[in-house]
Design an enzyme around this catalytic site. Structure first.
Site, PDB file in Angstrom:
ATOM      1  N   LYS A  74       6.248   8.899   6.900  1.00  0.00           N
ATOM      2  CA  LYS A  74       6.893   7.594   6.719  1.00  0.00           C
ATOM      3  C   LYS A  74       8.350   7.704   7.152  1.00  0.00           C
ATOM      4  O   LYS A  74       9.028   8.698   6.858  1.00  0.00           O
ATOM      5  CB  LYS A  74       6.784   7.188   5.247  1.00  0.00           C
ATOM      6  CG  LYS A  74       7.307   5.794   4.922  1.00  0.00           C
ATOM      7  CD  LYS A  74       7.068   5.490   3.452  1.00  0.00           C
ATOM      8  CE  LYS A  74       7.557   4.116   3.043  1.00  0.00           C
ATOM      9  NZ  LYS A  74       7.297   3.832   1.606  1.00  0.00           N
ATOM     10  N   SER A 149       5.048  -0.246   0.585  1.00  0.00           N
ATOM     11  CA  SER A 149       5.853  -0.214   1.790  1.00  0.00           C
ATOM     12  C   SER A 149       5.386   0.805   2.830  1.00  0.00           C
ATOM     13  O   SER A 149       5.852   0.803   3.970  1.00  0.00           O
ATOM     14  CB  SER A 149       7.315   0.093   1.427  1.00  0.00           C
ATOM     15  OG  SER A 149       7.432   1.363   0.788  1.00  0.00           O
ATOM     16  N   SER A 173       3.802   1.885  -3.624  1.00  0.00           N
ATOM     17  CA  SER A 173       3.839   1.850  -2.160  1.00  0.00           C
ATOM     18  C   SER A 173       2.982   2.884  -1.446  1.00  0.00           C
ATOM     19  O   SER A 173       2.896   2.849  -0.219  1.00  0.00           O
ATOM     20  CB  SER A 173       5.286   1.983  -1.679  1.00  0.00           C
ATOM     21  OG  SER A 173       6.003   0.815  -1.977  1.00  0.00           O
TER      22      SER A 173
END
Length: 452
Positions: A74, A149, A173
């Protein structure tokens, strides 16, 4: 191939590290134009690293199950010398001089980074519709959100680009994109995995963890990630266990099934899939026990107060440049600035009481089982969803079953347990006592096997 199968193929010399990296890079080239899951592709570096790892294997040096496995990070996790944007205009050209603990430990284990994944701006949202870097799309239906996210990481694993992608989880997330995209997503106990080099949002709520194709793969990743880090004062000195699940019996393990909150205002197909998964778990030998959980709605409110205050405090230095932020994130940061300090202090007091309540609940059961989310993936741009006749904000609906678990720091995993009538994935969430990841993963693996 999943992570464990790829590791076995490498050792059987059926495939090389370079070939695994090439395959992942080929899939990025083929699919990223449609999914927008990757912001940065590290092709040259990945191929050099894979070739070096092939030489190591040929010389008899084996770093373990992650040796030569392609993976993605990420883009809020620092990578020295590689752009790390945090999905933000502020850091759109930022190249850190240090690496995150997650990147360091993956590198040490021999995993091969093929790219950095797209995310909701500053990791503060559930859609991964990023105003600066574009919309991430769900591989099951490109008109749907992948969740956030960590949406790019979820999409990358679900599309079969990589068997492992790293995410972060402040209010769900990791588990949200796992449920919406149909992958496994693991959030270990707060302090089990170092957050060093993860660009912060809500420091007292944040976790770093893997999204994978299978429970076993998540366990393999956790063994590499877990452990004390002096640079993160929240990390625990507890020894790292062997997390990879065996086929030990789960007979008699008590799974608490909430009678309140978690099955209220849930899509019928979600409820039916979760109930089916629990039936499969019962067939495997676990004992289902009805329980009453603490007031989760109140805990969600407390968690929102904590996150609003902590995020706004962190981003205060940038808020005089409002053009740097997308409208949804800016609204949340503004909201946090108007919270009284007394609300934050009282939220922390209530948090400690909630931890005591859950400690008492776990005297009755070994694990809790819930739907991960009350709905399947909404359409991109959809602001409201209707659940059993009640209209609800997409963000609040998406975080309703996962947010409180960050507040109390418990380990939790989401695993696929079915699909709705349109083919969209549904997730089952299992929650354990602090630092009982071994039990959590063993039961999750047993449920996964029973379902398959």
């Amino acid at each position: 191939m999943n992570l464990a199968d790829s590791a076995a193929a490498l050792r059987a010399r059926r495939v090389s590290c370079r070939e695994l990296a090439q395959d992942a890079l080929r899939k990025i080239a083929e699919l990223n134009g449609r999914l927008n899951a990757f912001l940065t592709v590290t092709e040259e570096r990945a191929l050099r690293q894979a070739e070096a790892l092939d030489r190591e294997l040929a010389a008899g040096r084996d770093r373990g199950r992650l040796h030569g496995i392609p993976y993605a990070l990420k883009d809020n996790l620092w990578t020295k010398g590689i752009r790390t944007t945090n999905g933000s205009k502020i850091w759109q050209d930022h190249v850190p001089g240090e690496s995150s603990a997650a990147f360091e430990r993956m590198e040490s284990a021999g995993a091969v980074l093929v790219g950095k994944t797209n995310l909701h701006e500053i990791a503060y949202g559930v859609t991964s519709s990023n105003p600066h870097f574009g919309v991430v799309r769900n591989p099951h239906d490109v008109d749907r959100i992948p969740g956030g996210s960590s949406g790019g990481s979820g999409a990358a694993v679900a599309a079969g680009i990589v068997p492992l992608a790293m995410g972060s989880d402040t209010g769900g997330s990791i588990r949200i994109p796992a449920s919406y995209c149909g992958t496994v997503g693991l959030k270990a106990t707060y302090g089990r995995v170092s957050r060093y080099g993860a660009m912060p949002l809500g420091l007292s709520l944040e976790h770093v963890g893997p999204l994978t194709a299978t429970v076993r793969d998540a366990a393999i990743a956790l063994e590499a990630l877990a452990g004390y880090d002096a640079r993160d004062n929240a990390t625990s000195h507890r020894p790292v266990e062997r997390y990879e699940p065996d086929d030990a019996a789960v007979k008699g393990i008590r799974i608490g099934v909430p009678e309140n909150f978690y099955f209220e205002y849930t899509q019928d197909e979600v409820r039916h899939s979760v109930e089916g998964a629990l039936g499969a778990a019962e067939t495997a030998g676990v004992r289902l026990t009805p329980v009453r959980v603490p007031d989760i709605e109140a805990l969600n409110t407390i968690s929102r107060v904590v996150l609003l205050a902590e995020a706004s405090a962190l981003y205060e230095p940038y808020l005089d440049r409002r053009e740097l932020f997308g409208p949804d994130v800016l609204a949340l940061l503004d909201q946090g600035r108007f919270l009284p300090a007394t609300d934050y202090v009282n939220a922390q007091r209530a948090r400690r009481l909630a931890q005591d309540e859950f400690r008492a609940l776990f005297c009755e059961v070994d694990l809790l089982a819930t739907p991960t989310l009350p709905i399947t993936a909404p359409r991109i741009g959809e602001k409201k969803v209707t659940i059993q006749g009640r209209e609800e904000d997409v963000r609040l609906a998406t975080t309703r079953f996962v947010r409180a678990i960050n507040l109390i720091g418990l380990p939790a995993i989401s695993l696929p347990c079915g699909k709705d009538s349109t083919g969209l994935p549904i997730g089952l969430q299992l929650i354990a006592r602090p630092f009982e990841e071994t039990l959590l993963l063993r039961v999750a693996h047993a449920v996964e096997m029973a379902l398959s």
